[in-house]
Structures are given as C-alpha cells and as structure tokens.
Design a protein around this motif. Structure first.
Motif, mmCIF file in Angstrom:
data_model
loop_
_atom_site.group_PDB
_atom_site.id
_atom_site.type_symbol
_atom_site.label_atom_id
_atom_site.label_comp_id
_atom_site.label_asym_id
_atom_site.label_seq_id
_atom_site.Cartn_x
_atom_site.Cartn_y
_atom_site.Cartn_z
ATOM 1 N N LEU A 19 0.927 -1.183 0.021
ATOM 2 C CA LEU A 19 -0.037 -0.271 0.395
ATOM 3 C C LEU A 19 0.767 0.993 -0.353
ATOM 4 O O LEU A 19 0.590 2.432 -0.310
ATOM 5 N N ILE A 20 1.742 0.839 0.793
ATOM 6 C CA ILE A 20 2.994 2.357 0.528
ATOM 7 C C ILE A 20 3.286 2.353 -0.278
ATOM 8 O O ILE A 20 3.590 3.854 -1.176
ATOM 9 N N ILE A 21 4.153 0.811 -1.137
ATOM 10 C CA ILE A 21 4.881 0.981 -2.620
ATOM 11 C C ILE A 21 3.764 1.858 -3.178
ATOM 12 O O ILE A 21 4.321 2.737 -4.260
ATOM 13 N N ALA A 22 2.232 2.133 -3.776
ATOM 14 C CA ALA A 22 1.583 1.858 -4.431
ATOM 15 C C ALA A 22 1.052 3.849 -4.520
ATOM 16 O O ALA A 22 1.247 4.994 -5.146
ATOM 17 N N THR A 23 1.333 3.815 -3.018
ATOM 18 C CA THR A 23 0.472 5.539 -2.520
ATOM 19 C C THR A 23 1.595 6.357 -2.713
ATOM 20 O O THR A 23 1.699 7.316 -3.709
ATOM 21 N N ILE A 24 3.449 5.580 -3.120
ATOM 22 C CA ILE A 24 4.304 6.456 -3.425
ATOM 23 C C ILE A 24 4.124 7.191 -4.717
ATOM 24 O O ILE A 24 4.744 7.716 -5.728
ATOM 25 N N VAL A 25 4.452 5.657 -5.627
ATOM 26 C CA VAL A 25 3.857 6.245 -7.441
ATOM 27 C C VAL A 25 3.296 6.814 -7.445
ATOM 28 O O VAL A 25 3.464 7.556 -8.449
ATOM 29 N N ILE A 26 1.208 7.203 -6.975
ATOM 30 C CA ILE A 26 0.706 7.887 -6.947
ATOM 31 C C ILE A 26 0.976 9.377 -6.791
ATOM 32 O O ILE A 26 0.552 9.973 -7.623
ATOM 33 N N SER A 27 1.918 8.983 -5.428
ATOM 34 C CA SER A 27 2.395 10.680 -4.790
ATOM 35 C C SER A 27 2.918 11.335 -5.763
ATOM 36 O O SER A 27 3.419 12.630 -5.777
#
Length: 334
Positions: A19-27
């Motif tokens: 979830l953190i990796i996905a949020t980093i990519v989106i951010s």
C-alpha cells in the motif's frame, strides 16, 4: 496459537508495504507540475528531461520520504505513550508534547542566530528539549504517589498544557517579523515544510536508533501496559522503565514535528488500528503501527496537496478531518 498471530502480522506488514509503495507511486505522479506516470521509471533511472528530474528528485521524493518517516515516528511515539500511561487517548499531539516542541522551535527560530548549515540538524534537538521539558511537567502533574500515574488526569493535564502553550505561541508571534510569523503559522497548521533531502538525513538517525530500541524493549512495554501492581509483581522497575520510554516517545515526536509541523492524531489512530488487526502484544503490533502511521500521513499529504489549488491543504488539517471524529469516538467509548 502464536504461529497464526505471527503469520497474520507478516501478511498485514506485506500488505501495508504494498500500500505504501502504491501511494508513493501515485504521489510521485500527482501535483501542480506535470509528470506523467509513464515517465516515472525513465526519470527515476536518469532518462528524464531536466524539468522531470527536478520535479521528481527536488520536489516530490524528498516530501514523500519526509512525510513517510515522520508518520512512522509519530505512530511509534503514540504507541509508547499509550502503553506507559495505560491510556488509549494518549497521543503526542493531544497531550501537549507537540506544543512543547513547537514553542521551543518558535523561540529558537525567532530569537537565536541561525546557521544555514546546521539549522536542519539543530531543529530536532531543540524540539526534543522543549518536548521533554513539557512531558516532564505533564507527567509530574499527572502523578500521584498513592495511586501512581492517573491516565485520565494525564489527558486533562496534557490538553491544558497544549492550550496554554498555544496561547504562549500567539504572544510570541505578535512580536515577530512577518516572514518568520508565516513560517510559524505553517508549522501550527501541520504544513509539511521540511521538503529537502537534508531534512531526511536529519530525522533518519533518530529512527534508526529508536525503532530497534523500542522493539528490543517490547516485553517491558507489555508489562507497563498492565496495571501498576502487575507490572511491579513481574519484576519491572516501573518508574525507571517508564521514564526511559517516555524520553524515547518524546524524542520520536520531536524529531517528526520539527520538520512536519504540529500534526496530531497519527499517534492516536495508528496504534489502535494495529492492535485491532494483530493484537495487543507489542512485538506484533509495533511494526504494523509504524507502517500504518507512515502510510496515513503520506496519504493525507498526497490528498491535501492536490485537493485545492494552488497550495492545497496542510497535512495536519487533513489528518484532523479523520482523527478528530476518531478521538471523540474513543472518548465516548472509554
């Protein structure tokens, strides 16, 4: 019975990391300056244009890592505070520790000569001293020699200190230069302002030392979370252990808020969610709480900086939209 609990923890940790990796990519792909998602990987490997590399490496990534690390520190601080005070409402922002750090930073920023090279690294130390003094006073006013630490009094005293220090902050601001007032106002709102790489190097040493130490002391925290008599009966030097872990919690909160501003509720929500998912044993829920806190603040900042043009909403306000109702829910429940 322990094996399923450990397996569940590993699944939750893996899910949070994803979830953190996905949020980093989106951010990385969202923001006022355009950087399309199909250009992220080429830019990460040095194949982007000057503008793309500037946006990614000078603007987005430092902010992402600062936010992630600060959320982790606040979550661990809240976990420790809830254990040593046996109070589910304990949070460094709610009980006044963040305010103590904030007033120390304000005085330092307004009245002491600032050396550009050391300013970034001095802030966590200054915040730590202010927060430690505040925490010591809150602890002293909440402690009774006959019944020990009173969890309810702790919250009330902490809220009182927070309000008093916020009032003192306003008095200090009135005598300051307009440019410096703007900085303090952003700090109070929880606006992520430490968005350069040096701020990351300033907070990392605190986490590298204090996260492993807290995991090492997880067994002691399990006992401190029991009632006073049970902890003493188990052979724990309650006063000494509580004092040491209080200093650790204060250090973590001070390191975080010195570069992200006055952000509350992360230290309240993350430990509760972690305990609900993997149980109350600190060996199990501390890693989950750390990752949950990092993700919560990163998610709040990602939404906040893209929700309004041109500057967005401060992360502290976005967190409060979720955290304040959650705090009231816990208050009514307890």
């Amino acid at each position: 019975m322990m094996v399923p609990a450990v397996r569940k923890q590993r699944i939750v940790v893996a899910s949070l990391l994803a979830l953190i990796i996905a949020t980093i990519v989106i951010s990385m792909g969202l923001g006022a300056a355009s950087l399309s998602f199909d250009r992220l990987i080429p830019t990460l490997f040095g194949q982007g244009t000057f503008k793309e590399e500037f946006v990614l490496f000078s603007l987005r990534l430092p902010r992402i890592f600062v936010t992630l690390l600060s959320g982790m520190a606040l979550a661990l601080s809240g976990t420790i505070l809830q254990s040593i005070t046996r109070n589910d409402l304990a949070d460094p922002g709610i009980i006044g520790i963040n305010s103590g750090a904030g007033i120390a930073i304000s005085v330092f920023f307004l009245y002491f000569p600032i050396e550009p090279g050391s300013f970034v690294y001095m802030l966590p130390l200054v915040a730590f001293l202010g927060a430690l003094l505040t925490a010591g006073l809150i602890y002293a006013f909440s402690y009774n020699k006959n019944e020990g630490l009173n969890p309810i009094r702790l919250v009330l005293v902490g809220v009182g200190f927070s309000l008093a220090l916020s009032g003192a902050m306003i008095v200090i601001i009135q005598s300051a230069e307009p440019v410096k007032v703007d900085f303090i106002a952003k700090w109070l709102a929880g606006n992520i302002w430490g968005t350069d790489w040096p701020f990351i190097w300033a907070i990392i040493p605190w986490l590298v030392v204090l996260i492993p130490y807290t995991l090492y002391r997880a067994s002691a925290l399990n006992l401190l979370a029991l009632n006073e008599g049970s902890a003493i009966g188990s052979g724990v030097a309650v006063g000494r252990e509580r004092g040491i872990m209080l200093v650790v919690a204060v250090a973590l909160a001070a390191a975080a808020v010195s570069i992200t501003g006055g952000i509350a509720f992360i230290g309240l929500m993350a430990p509760h969610i972690a305990k609900a998912v993997v149980g109350a044993r600190h060996q199990l829920h501390i890693p989950v709480a750390i990752l949950m806190g990092g993700w919560l603040l990163l998610f709040a900042d990602t939404i906040g900086r893209n929700i309004l043009d041109p500057s967005g909403l401060p992360a502290g306000i976005m967190v409060s939209f979720i955290g304040a109702p959650y705090f009231l829910y816990l208050l009514l429940k307890k």
